[in-house]
Scaffold this motif. Structure first.
Motif, PDB file in Angstrom:
ATOM      1  N   THR A   1       0.785  -1.230   0.000  1.00 28.39           N
ATOM      2  CA  THR A   1       0.000   0.000   0.000  1.00 28.39           C
ATOM      3  C   THR A   1       0.818   1.281   0.000  1.00 28.39           C
ATOM      4  O   THR A   1       0.245   2.365   0.098  1.00 28.39           O
ATOM      5  N   SER A   2       2.130   1.180  -0.083  1.00 25.32           N
ATOM      6  CA  SER A   2       2.983   2.366  -0.096  1.00 25.32           C
ATOM      7  C   SER A   2       4.115   2.108  -1.089  1.00 25.32           C
ATOM      8  O   SER A   2       4.337   0.964  -1.495  1.00 25.32           O
ATOM      9  N   PRO A   3       4.847   3.134  -1.480  1.00 26.17           N
ATOM     10  CA  PRO A   3       5.932   2.923  -2.451  1.00 26.17           C
ATOM     11  C   PRO A   3       6.974   1.896  -2.002  1.00 26.17           C
ATOM     12  O   PRO A   3       7.364   1.033  -2.794  1.00 26.17           O
ATOM     13  N   VAL A   4       7.428   1.954  -0.756  1.00 23.33           N
ATOM     14  CA  VAL A   4       8.446   0.996  -0.304  1.00 23.33           C
ATOM     15  C   VAL A   4       7.850  -0.405  -0.232  1.00 23.33           C
ATOM     16  O   VAL A   4       8.506  -1.384  -0.608  1.00 23.33           O
ATOM     17  N   ARG A   5       6.628  -0.516   0.217  1.00 20.68           N
ATOM     18  CA  ARG A   5       5.976  -1.833   0.262  1.00 20.68           C
ATOM     19  C   ARG A   5       5.785  -2.393  -1.140  1.00 20.68           C
ATOM     20  O   ARG A   5       5.903  -3.599  -1.356  1.00 20.68           O
ATOM     21  N   ARG A   6       5.501  -1.542  -2.120  1.00 18.51           N
ATOM     22  CA  ARG A   6       5.386  -2.015  -3.507  1.00 18.51           C
ATOM     23  C   ARG A   6       6.732  -2.532  -4.009  1.00 18.51           C
ATOM     24  O   ARG A   6       6.795  -3.555  -4.692  1.00 18.51           O
ATOM     25  N   LEU A   7       7.805  -1.813  -3.666  1.00 17.89           N
ATOM     26  CA  LEU A   7       9.139  -2.293  -4.039  1.00 17.89           C
ATOM     27  C   LEU A   7       9.426  -3.646  -3.399  1.00 17.89           C
ATOM     28  O   LEU A   7       9.984  -4.539  -4.037  1.00 17.89           O
ATOM     29  N   TYR A   8       9.079  -3.795  -2.132  1.00 18.61           N
ATOM     30  CA  TYR A   8       9.273  -5.064  -1.432  1.00 18.61           C
ATOM     31  C   TYR A   8       8.503  -6.171  -2.153  1.00 18.61           C
ATOM     32  O   TYR A   8       9.031  -7.259  -2.388  1.00 18.61           O
ATOM     33  N   PHE A   9       7.250  -5.900  -2.504  1.00 18.56           N
ATOM     34  CA  PHE A   9       6.417  -6.890  -3.183  1.00 18.56           C
ATOM     35  C   PHE A   9       7.063  -7.318  -4.500  1.00 18.56           C
ATOM     36  O   PHE A   9       7.110  -8.512  -4.823  1.00 18.56           O
TER      37      PHE A   9
ATOM     38  N   ALA B   1       6.339   4.912   6.973  1.00 24.53           N
ATOM     39  CA  ALA B   1       5.057   5.231   7.610  1.00 24.53           C
ATOM     40  C   ALA B   1       5.173   6.515   8.423  1.00 24.53           C
ATOM     41  O   ALA B   1       4.274   7.363   8.381  1.00 24.53           O
ATOM     42  N   ALA B   2       6.280   6.666   9.145  1.00 27.98           N
ATOM     43  CA  ALA B   2       6.485   7.891   9.932  1.00 27.98           C
ATOM     44  C   ALA B   2       6.618   9.098   9.013  1.00 27.98           C
ATOM     45  O   ALA B   2       6.055  10.158   9.280  1.00 27.98           O
ATOM     46  N   ALA B   3       7.354   8.949   7.925  1.00 29.50           N
ATOM     47  CA  ALA B   3       7.554  10.066   6.990  1.00 29.50           C
ATOM     48  C   ALA B   3       6.239  10.457   6.322  1.00 29.50           C
ATOM     49  O   ALA B   3       5.975  11.643   6.120  1.00 29.50           O
ATOM     50  N   LEU B   4       5.417   9.469   5.993  1.00 31.60           N
ATOM     51  CA  LEU B   4       4.139   9.765   5.344  1.00 31.60           C
ATOM     52  C   LEU B   4       3.136  10.393   6.305  1.00 31.60           C
ATOM     53  O   LEU B   4       2.242  11.119   5.880  1.00 31.60           O
TER      54      LEU B   4
END
Length: 140
Positions: A51-59, A125-128
């Protein structure tokens, strides 16, 4: 030089090893005696969790590990998705983490790249959740 890795799995837990999905029917301990790429089920991110850019990269990066036959396509997708994220100039901690993850991917160490990306989930998450300076100016 190969190293052995000991893993403990719970009943009905899955592990992805060299592209194969293994499911155990009872609690078991495994020892991988040679180099293998693996991912524990607890570390697998489902598509709806990306659901976030870093999580998409992880996926995308986990696809490199889980599906070696299509690793080239997944790596190309990773590079295409990462570039605009880096250009958006995220927080320095995120940028540094993305660079480290990219270095691990370039070295063929996908598991280490995933470890770095997973560590960025809380930072992102903190940055967002922090208001931008622009928002602070509007409030004032």
């Amino acid at each position: 030089m190969s190293r052995s890795i000991s893993l403990s799995l719970r009943a009905r837990e899955r592990i992805f090893v060299n592209g194969a999905v293994l499911k155990v029917d009872r609690k078991v301990s495994l020892e991988l005696l040679n180099d293998a790429t693996f991912l524990l089920e607890a570390h697998v991110l489902q598509e709806e969790q990306a659901t976030s850019p870093v999580r998409r990269l992880y996926f995308i990066a986990q696809a490199i590990l889980i599906d070696p036959a299509n690793a080239g396509d997944a790596r190309a997708a990773y590079d295409l998705f990462e570039l605009p994220l880096v250009r958006a100039r995220p927080a320095q901690a995120i940028l540094s983490g993305l660079e480290a993850a990219r270095d691990f991917l370039n070295a063929g160490k996908t598991f280490d790249a995933l470890r770095i990306l997973r560590g960025l989930f809380a930072v992102e998450a903190a940055a967002l959740s922090e208001p931008s300076n622009e928002d602070a100016v509007r409030v004032a």
